[in-house]
Design a protein around this motif. Structure first.
Motif, PDB file in Angstrom:
ATOM      1  N   ALA A 296       0.855  -1.185   0.000  1.00 37.92           N
ATOM      2  CA  ALA A 296       0.000   0.000   0.000  1.00 37.92           C
ATOM      3  C   ALA A 296       0.889   1.232   0.000  1.00 37.92           C
ATOM      4  N   GLY A 297       0.309   2.367  -0.402  1.00 43.55           N
ATOM      5  CA  GLY A 297       1.090   3.592  -0.453  1.00 43.55           C
ATOM      6  C   GLY A 297       2.114   3.549  -1.569  1.00 43.55           C
ATOM      7  N   ARG A 298       3.112   4.393  -1.457  1.00 37.62           N
ATOM      8  CA  ARG A 298       4.182   4.435  -2.463  1.00 37.62           C
ATOM      9  C   ARG A 298       5.135   3.278  -2.211  1.00 37.62           C
ATOM     10  N   LEU A 299       5.142   2.309  -3.110  1.00 32.36           N
ATOM     11  CA  LEU A 299       5.964   1.126  -2.922  1.00 32.36           C
ATOM     12  C   LEU A 299       7.445   1.500  -2.794  1.00 32.36           C
ATOM     13  N   GLY A 300       8.104   0.868  -1.844  1.00 31.81           N
ATOM     14  CA  GLY A 300       9.521   1.115  -1.629  1.00 31.81           C
ATOM     15  C   GLY A 300       9.825   2.270  -0.711  1.00 31.81           C
ATOM     16  N   ARG A 301       8.807   3.063  -0.357  1.00 26.87           N
ATOM     17  CA  ARG A 301       9.057   4.180   0.555  1.00 26.87           C
ATOM     18  C   ARG A 301       9.079   3.674   1.996  1.00 26.87           C
ATOM     19  N   PRO A 302       9.807   4.354   2.885  1.00 30.84           N
ATOM     20  CA  PRO A 302       9.909   3.893   4.275  1.00 30.84           C
ATOM     21  C   PRO A 302       8.538   3.754   4.940  1.00 30.84           C
ATOM     22  N   MET A 303       8.377   2.699   5.679  1.00 35.20           N
ATOM     23  CA  MET A 303       7.152   2.431   6.417  1.00 35.20           C
ATOM     24  C   MET A 303       6.995   3.472   7.526  1.00 35.20           C
ATOM     25  N   THR A 304       5.780   3.945   7.763  1.00 30.07           N
ATOM     26  CA  THR A 304       5.519   4.992   8.748  1.00 30.07           C
ATOM     27  C   THR A 304       4.985   4.392  10.053  1.00 30.07           C
TER      28      THR A 304
END
Length: 384
Positions: A296-304
């Motif tokens: 979900a979200g922008r793939l590869g971006r740091p998990m929040t």
């Protein structure tokens, strides 16, 4: 009644990092609240801390708006009314909860909200938009007859005189909540994704704070038997915890870097996750963070933080018991202390600045309490 102000997440245009703001119904920024949150950011507080304080200040501002109170000049009686309202006003129903049973804030939660409000008002007093007498009215002088664990009263007892907050409930302080080894294994089994299993395993194995885990970079994972080629003299598989502010807002609370040994099982979990990650994201979309968005979200971006909370909420629903990231930290600390590990070693593993922070983990479990009563009763019967 509520809805005048709310906390919103924003992305800073310079570097894309997360910041929190307080906005009104027309999405206009509340200037003083945003300045307060920016002050937290400037002092190195994590994005998660910023988010929590944004929500607390938004609740206070909304209450002031609804009750005709100037948020920068509240009387002590106004703040007392607000504190009472916090526990008396029902919370909005959860979308997944169809029971219709009203929910209320606990007195401990109300105290936490008031802590945020007091910080907001003291910040305003330092910057001139809250009268100094308002900030002064928030506390009163108090003599500490009973000293907290680890407190230094001074040679002449001069530090026993402190200023204590005027308004707060005498709420019971609950001990840390932890999970048994069986419950941790249930969490792992309930996680259908390699990334989620790794996060559960990492927190349980190392006792990291969730912000420290989400702030890990791949260069921090030294999982070989010898890391000399990485310029590291530590032997055996381990991970490094370093304080850095990432785009996802993750920030290690401790200002001192440390390394934590890990098990071979964790190395296997990391390898499994890397295979899963390679199949989902690659190239420029990937980042240096260990934990990234894969579904979900922008793939590869740091998990929040929010994504991690949602993950644990899903796992908790599957296993049928409460499960939060910090409970795994408590579990690790409890396991180490019960195993007879020296306190200074546990302190270093956890990244605590003070050894007194470990006192909360020196608790007895249910079996030990029952054993104490049973043994005394058996002794009486034997002497009868």
């Amino acid at each position: 009644m509520m809805g005048f102000y709310r906390a919103e997440r924003a992305l800073r245009p310079v570097d894309g990092s997360i910041a929190w703001v307080v906005v009104g119904e027309d999405f206009s920024l509340h200037e003083e609240a945003c300045a307060f949150l920016a002050g937290l950011r400037a002092r190195g507080r994590s994005s998660n801390t910023e988010r929590v304080y944004a929500g607390r200040v938004a609740v206070y501002l909304s209450w002031c708006e609804a009750n005709g109170v100037d948020c920068t000049r509240p009387a002590l009686l106004d703040l007392a009314r607000f504190l009472r309202w916090l526990v008396a006003e029902p919370l909005p129903a959860r979308s997944r909860d169809g029971s219709g049973v009203p929910r209320f804030r606990s007195e401990a939660t109300a105290n936490a909200v008031m802590t945020g409000v007091c910080e907001f008002l003291r910040f305003g007093a330092r910057h001139g938009w809250v009268p100094a007498e308002v900030a002064a009215s928030l506390t009163e002088p108090r003599y500490l007859a009973y000293l907290p664990s680890g407190f230094d009263p001074g040679e002449q007892g001069q530090f026993r005189n402190v200023r204590a907050r005027m308004l707060k409930y005498s709420a019971a302080v609950e001990g840390p909540q932890w999970l048994s080894d069986e419950q941790i294994e249930q969490l792992r089994s309930a996680a259908v994704r390699g990334r989620d299993r790794l996060l559960v395993s990492l927190l349980a194995c190392t006792g990291m704070r969730i912000g420290e885990a989400l702030g890990l970079h791949r260069q921090d994972m030294h999982l070989l038997s010898n890391s000399a080629m990485l310029g590291c003299q530590v032997t055996g598989p381990h991970v490094h915890v370093r304080r850095r502010l990432d785009a996802n807002g993750a920030l290690a609370k401790s200002r001192f870097p440390r390394w934590i040994p890990v098990t071979e099982e964790l190395v296997d979990a990391y390898t499994e996750y890397l295979h899963e990650r390679a199949a989902r994201v690659s190239g420029e979309a990937d980042s240096e963070a260990v934990f990234v968005n894969l579904y979900a979200g922008r793939l590869g971006r740091p998990m929040t933080y929010v994504a991690a909370k949602d993950m644990f909420d899903r796992l908790a629903r599957r296993v049928g018991f409460e499960a939060r990231p910090h409970m795994l930290r408590h579990s690790a600390a409890t396991r180490w202390i019960r195993s007879g590990i020296e306190r200074d070693v546990v302190q270093r593993l956890l990244g605590h600045a003070s050894a007194s922070s470990l006192d909360v983990y020196l608790h007895a479990d249910d079996d030990e309490l029952r054993d104490a009563v049973t043994r005394v009763a058996a002794g009486r019967e034997a002497g009868a």
